[in-house]
Design a protein around this motif. Structure first.
Motif, PDB file in Angstrom:
ATOM      1  N   GLY A 113      -5.073   3.694  -4.744  1.00  0.00           N
ATOM      2  CA  GLY A 113      -4.482   2.386  -5.001  1.00  0.00           C
ATOM      3  C   GLY A 113      -3.170   2.224  -4.265  1.00  0.00           C
ATOM      4  N   ARG A 114      -2.275   1.439  -4.851  1.00  0.00           N
ATOM      5  CA  ARG A 114      -0.984   1.141  -4.223  1.00  0.00           C
ATOM      6  C   ARG A 114       0.106   2.144  -4.591  1.00  0.00           C
ATOM      7  NH1 ARG A 114      -2.783  -4.138  -5.901  1.00  0.00           N
ATOM      8  NH2 ARG A 114      -3.092  -5.541  -4.120  1.00  0.00           N
ATOM      9  N   PRO A 140       0.834  -1.207   0.000  1.00  0.00           N
ATOM     10  CA  PRO A 140       0.000   0.000   0.000  1.00  0.00           C
ATOM     11  C   PRO A 140       0.868   1.256   0.000  1.00  0.00           C
ATOM     12  CG  PRO A 140      -0.774  -1.591   1.631  1.00  0.00           C
ATOM     13  CD  PRO A 140       0.540  -2.095   1.138  1.00  0.00           C
ATOM     14  N   ILE A 141       0.409   2.311  -0.614  1.00  0.00           N
ATOM     15  CA  ILE A 141       1.206   3.521  -0.760  1.00  0.00           C
ATOM     16  C   ILE A 141       1.566   4.121   0.596  1.00  0.00           C
ATOM     17  CG2 ILE A 141      -0.866   4.932  -1.070  1.00  0.00           C
ATOM     18  CD1 ILE A 141       2.627   5.496  -2.647  1.00  0.00           C
ATOM     19  N   GLU A 142       0.669   4.082   1.572  1.00  0.00           N
ATOM     20  CA  GLU A 142       0.999   4.649   2.876  1.00  0.00           C
ATOM     21  C   GLU A 142       2.075   3.833   3.578  1.00  0.00           C
ATOM     22  OE1 GLU A 142       0.999   7.078   6.305  1.00  0.00           O
ATOM     23  OE2 GLU A 142       0.460   7.400   4.197  1.00  0.00           O
ATOM     24  N   GLN A 143       2.062   2.527   3.378  1.00  0.00           N
ATOM     25  CA  GLN A 143       3.127   1.688   3.935  1.00  0.00           C
ATOM     26  C   GLN A 143       4.474   2.043   3.310  1.00  0.00           C
ATOM     27  OE1 GLN A 143       2.331  -2.586   4.247  1.00  0.00           O
ATOM     28  NE2 GLN A 143       4.390  -3.013   3.499  1.00  0.00           N
ATOM     29  N   LYS A 144       4.504   2.254   1.999  1.00  0.00           N
ATOM     30  CA  LYS A 144       5.749   2.673   1.347  1.00  0.00           C
ATOM     31  C   LYS A 144       6.242   3.999   1.914  1.00  0.00           C
ATOM     32  CE  LYS A 144       4.418   0.741  -3.150  1.00  0.00           C
ATOM     33  NZ  LYS A 144       4.095   1.097  -4.539  1.00  0.00           N
ATOM     34  N   ARG A 145       5.322   4.968   2.050  1.00  0.00           N
ATOM     35  CA  ARG A 145       5.705   6.290   2.539  1.00  0.00           C
ATOM     36  C   ARG A 145       6.270   6.206   3.949  1.00  0.00           C
ATOM     37  NH1 ARG A 145       4.315  10.530   5.512  1.00  0.00           N
ATOM     38  NH2 ARG A 145       2.719   9.289   6.569  1.00  0.00           N
ATOM     39  N   LEU A 146       5.617   5.423   4.796  1.00  0.00           N
ATOM     40  CA  LEU A 146       6.043   5.307   6.188  1.00  0.00           C
ATOM     41  C   LEU A 146       7.402   4.624   6.291  1.00  0.00           C
ATOM     42  CD1 LEU A 146       4.922   5.982   9.002  1.00  0.00           C
ATOM     43  CD2 LEU A 146       4.049   3.649   9.119  1.00  0.00           C
ATOM     44  N   GLU A 147       7.606   3.549   5.516  1.00  0.00           N
ATOM     45  CA  GLU A 147       8.883   2.842   5.562  1.00  0.00           C
ATOM     46  C   GLU A 147       9.998   3.679   4.946  1.00  0.00           C
ATOM     47  OE1 GLU A 147       8.118  -0.889   3.694  1.00  0.00           O
ATOM     48  OE2 GLU A 147       7.086  -1.728   5.452  1.00  0.00           O
TER      49      GLU A 147
END
Length: 766
Positions: free
Chosen positions: A532-533, A122-129
């Protein structure tokens, strides 16, 4: 000896009871039954023993090709680690040619290295990591820190194994496979050998292959199972207990290690594992009789982790088996008999069914309805193994999920698909520590230590409490609450509070003249939309109280007050951002696209003490060029209207990620554009199948600076750079030199990105 093997002996004792024989006669003919058929050539039962050896195990397929040419029927198979994988495929009904096609077709970078997993996140997971700048995680359970069970995410391996033997997974008794089969694992609690002869075939392979430390162990009943090579890398005795009167043993032979390569600590540690494996192999080889056939396969310099060299191992197995052709010939059967046997034991592994229902089981924290939004299979759909695998990979890309298994239950033609997600082994309280070091030839030394804390699934919508702490040249304390509005987590709100202090250098005409402290305390409230992702939009209100104080140097030089005055003011107003991220890796991506837009408007009507606005855009595109990589980067920023952008809010450039010929913060302007082109040669693989490579690169940069406030005329600058770098287990590493007509700079950096002058200094553009 496992209780599975004891049960097997008990069942064998009952084989003479007439009632049991009558029951067996009503079942489809298995290898045991056909071995007793009076119409076939009387012969001893042949057991095949396949050794462990990681990538070297591809040689087993070459041996199987020769056994098929020799028309040798196999009555049972016992394997360890990679031997268990090849053996399971053959036992499930795949001929050698299909096994070879399967093994050679595996993209090990994806399966083991996780390449291709990131676009599914998910895009928010990418941003957070990306903000964390770390892939290493620790969990917090009962007040103690816990680490993952393995350093490698196994979701790709799990999915591969389930797809590989999809049809055979419906057979719970391994004696009822087309060829009876055993996998060997090690119970890490007792240290005993465990012989797996029933259950889920994919899980049995996974347990046998779970190298301690590298892959998480498999929890099975009361056992914690890891790689079977620790206790029985060549399970001759297991094959004899299963069925064998004689055994064909495939032994993977590595050359002796030269003494000069046994002087360093890491060399001796690695060698100690080889010694342990060889010791239990020698004990098993000592039990062979003159009736048994031992096939030694010299592996040369092919190592356990050299998965990209598997195609080279198959011919090695073929060549070794042909040297034993005379010994193998005694177990050959007539062509008609072999053809009939081969036809009976060949079973396609495709799964085709119309799903009656879809159900999730075993979840404690993650909302199953959220997982349902990530999958495409619904009740009534006709599915195959590819569709099931795609949904499993989509769910396992979540940080909250380690892997996803499944089963099909009920009517085989109209089954219920039961998803069995395994939640993260570190729990829902996660720490991501990171560090960064930067040094330059001009005497700069910057250091950062940081930790990100995330507590997930505080409610059914996926609420998260987040906190960040950082110390070094930039100190930071921040906390926020990320709250999705809907189950699919498309819409969300995130309030945040923060306090930070940074140190910035001030340059006048390319000379460092002062150093300032910037202290910010404030908050932000964002409303967001996850598209989306790959993309995310945010719009919110931000307020910051800013103080700027001289740390070293002098503010009395002409222009310095104009450049960065000592201030105590408040900025407040609208803040908007958008990101797009399709990169295959967070650092040194070989393909994909990253883009970001940031807009800020400070307005007195919204609580500010000064009016200004600015917008900045950055993007980078990666292009694979064979094993090498090319990057194209573009960025630009400007301010609007009649409001003059304050000096402390101007764009600052310089450093390795913008124009390496200059130091961080050396260039300051209210408007700029920048373009860069880099070409990277892959010089050396640092960690196999993990995309951790050492690259050598060259870069060209062009930048236009306008309305400059560092007492340098507006205009364009051009630079060139050369560097070494790549992603490593400790973080991103680069060392290089940049030059231009006005300046030059040498730098070294490791880990968390240091410097936050422009949008290209964000983690999104590493």
């Amino acid at each position: 000896m496992s209780r599975f093997s004891l049960v097997r002996k008990w069942r064998s004792a009952l084989a003479g009871i007439p009632a049991a024989l009558a029951l067996v006669s009503s079942l489809p003919m298995t290898a045991h039954a056909e071995a007793a058929s009076a119409s076939e050539t009387p012969r001893p039962r042949v057991g095949l023993v396949l050794a462990g050896g990681g990538a070297k195990g591809g040689a087993h397929v070459g041996v199987l090709k020769v056994l098929e040419e020799q028309r040798i029927k196999i009555d049972c198979i016992a394997g360890t680690s990679m031997g268990s994988l090849v053996g399971a495929g053959y036992a499930a009904g795949m001929p050698a040619a299909e096994l070879e096609k399967f093994l050679i077709g595996i993209n090990w970078d994806e399966v083991v290295g996780g390449i291709g997993r990131r676009p599914l996140e998910p895009i928010e997971q990418k941003r957070l990591e990306t903000e964390a700048s770390s892939t290493f995680e620790l969990g917090v359970k009962d007040g103690a820190l816990v680490s993952p069970g393995g350093l490698t995410n196994t979701s790709g391996i799990d999915n591969l194994l389930r797809s590989y033997v999809a049809q055979a997974r419906m057979v719970s008794d391994f004696d009822q496979l087309p060829i009876p089969y055993r996998a060997v694992a090690t119970d890490m609690v007792t240290g005993n050998m465990v012989v797996l002869d029933r259950g889920d075939l994919a899980t049995a392979m996974r347990a046998s292959m779970a190298i301690p430390g590298a892959f998480a162990p498999v929890m099975w009943d009361s056992w914690i199972l890891s790689d079977g090579g620790q206790v029985r890398n060549l399970p001759v005795d297991v094959a004899r207990e299963t069925c064998a009167d004689v055994v064909i043993v495939v032994n993977l032979v590595v050359p002796p290690t030269p003494p000069e390569k046994l002087v360093q600590a890491q060399q001796l540690i690695a060698r100690s594992m080889d010694v342990m494996l060889q010791a239990n192999v020698n004990l098993q080889l000592a039990t062979l009789t003159e009736r048994d056939v031992r096939i030694d396969v010299p592996m040369g310099d092919i190592g356990t982790a050299d998965f990209e060299r598997i195609p080279e191992t198959v011919p090695l197995g073929e060549a070794a088996a042909r040297t034993m052709a005379a010994a193998l010939a005694q177990y050959s059967v007539p062509p008609a008999e072999y053809s009939a046997w081969r036809q009976r034991v060949t079973v396609p592994q495709d799964v085709e069914a119309r799903v009656a229902a879809v159900r999730f089981e075993g979840l404690e924290n993650v909302n199953p309805e959220y997982l349902r939004t990530l999958t495409s299979i619904q009740a009534g759909d006709s599915v195959n193994i590819e569709a099931i695998s795609a949904d499993a990979l989509s769910m396992s890309a979540l940080a909250d999920v380690d892997s996803v298994s499944y089963r099909l239950e009920g009517d085989p033609a109209n089954p219920t698909l039961v998803w069995l997600p395994q939640e993260s082994s570190v729990g829902r309280d996660v720490l991501r520590p990171s560090m960064g070091v930067y040094g330059s030839g001009q005497g700069d030394l910057r250091f950062l230590m940081s930790v990100q804390y995330v507590r997930s699934w505080l409610n059914s919508r996926g609420g998260q409490w987040r906190a960040d702490a950082q110390m070094g040249y930039e100190s930071l304390i921040a906390t926020s609450w990320y709250q999705p509005f809907d189950v699919a987590q498309r819409w969300f709100v995130e309030p945040e509070f923060f306090a930070s202090r940074t140190v910035e250098d001030v340059f006048v005409d390319y000379e460092r003249v002062a150093e300032y402290f910037f202290s910010d305390v404030g908050g932000r409230l964002d409303l967001g939309w996850n598209l989306g992702r790959l993309a995310q939009l945010r719009l919110g209100y931000a307020t910051t109280t800013r103080k700027a104080r001289l740390r070293t140097g002098t503010a009395n030089l002409p222009g310095v007050d104009r450049l960065v005055p000592e201030i105590d003011t408040r900025d407040a107003g609208l803040a908007a951002s958008a990101i797009y991220d399709s990169r295959n890796m967070a650092s040194f991506a070989t393909e994909g696209f990253a883009a970001e837009v940031q807009y800020i408007q400070s307005d007195e009507s919204l609580g500010a003490e000064r009016d200004w606005n600015r917008i900045e855009v950055g993007l980078r595109k990666g292009f694979p060029v064979g094993q090498h990589v090319a990057w194209l980067g573009l960025a630009g920023g400007t301010h609007f209207g009649d409001d003059l952008l304050p000096g402390d809010r101007a764009f600052t450039l310089g450093g390795p990620r913008t124009i390496p010929a200059f130091q961080f913060d050396e260039l300051r302007a209210r408007d700029y554009w920048l373009t860069s082109v880099n070409f990277l040669w892959r010089l050396k693989e640092l960690v196999a199948v993990k995309n951790q490579n050492l690259y050598g690169g060259i870069g060209l940069q062009a930048v236009g600076l306008y309305d400059r406030i560092d007492l340098v005329p507006d205009g364009e600058l051009y630079g060139v750079s050369a560097f070494l770098g790549g992603p490593t287990p400790l973080g991103t590493f680069t060392v290089g030199i940049g030059g231009s007509e006005e300046s030059w700079a040498f730098w070294l950096s490791l880990g968390r990105p240091v410097g936050k002058g422009s949008i290209l200094d964000d983690g999104l553009f590493r």
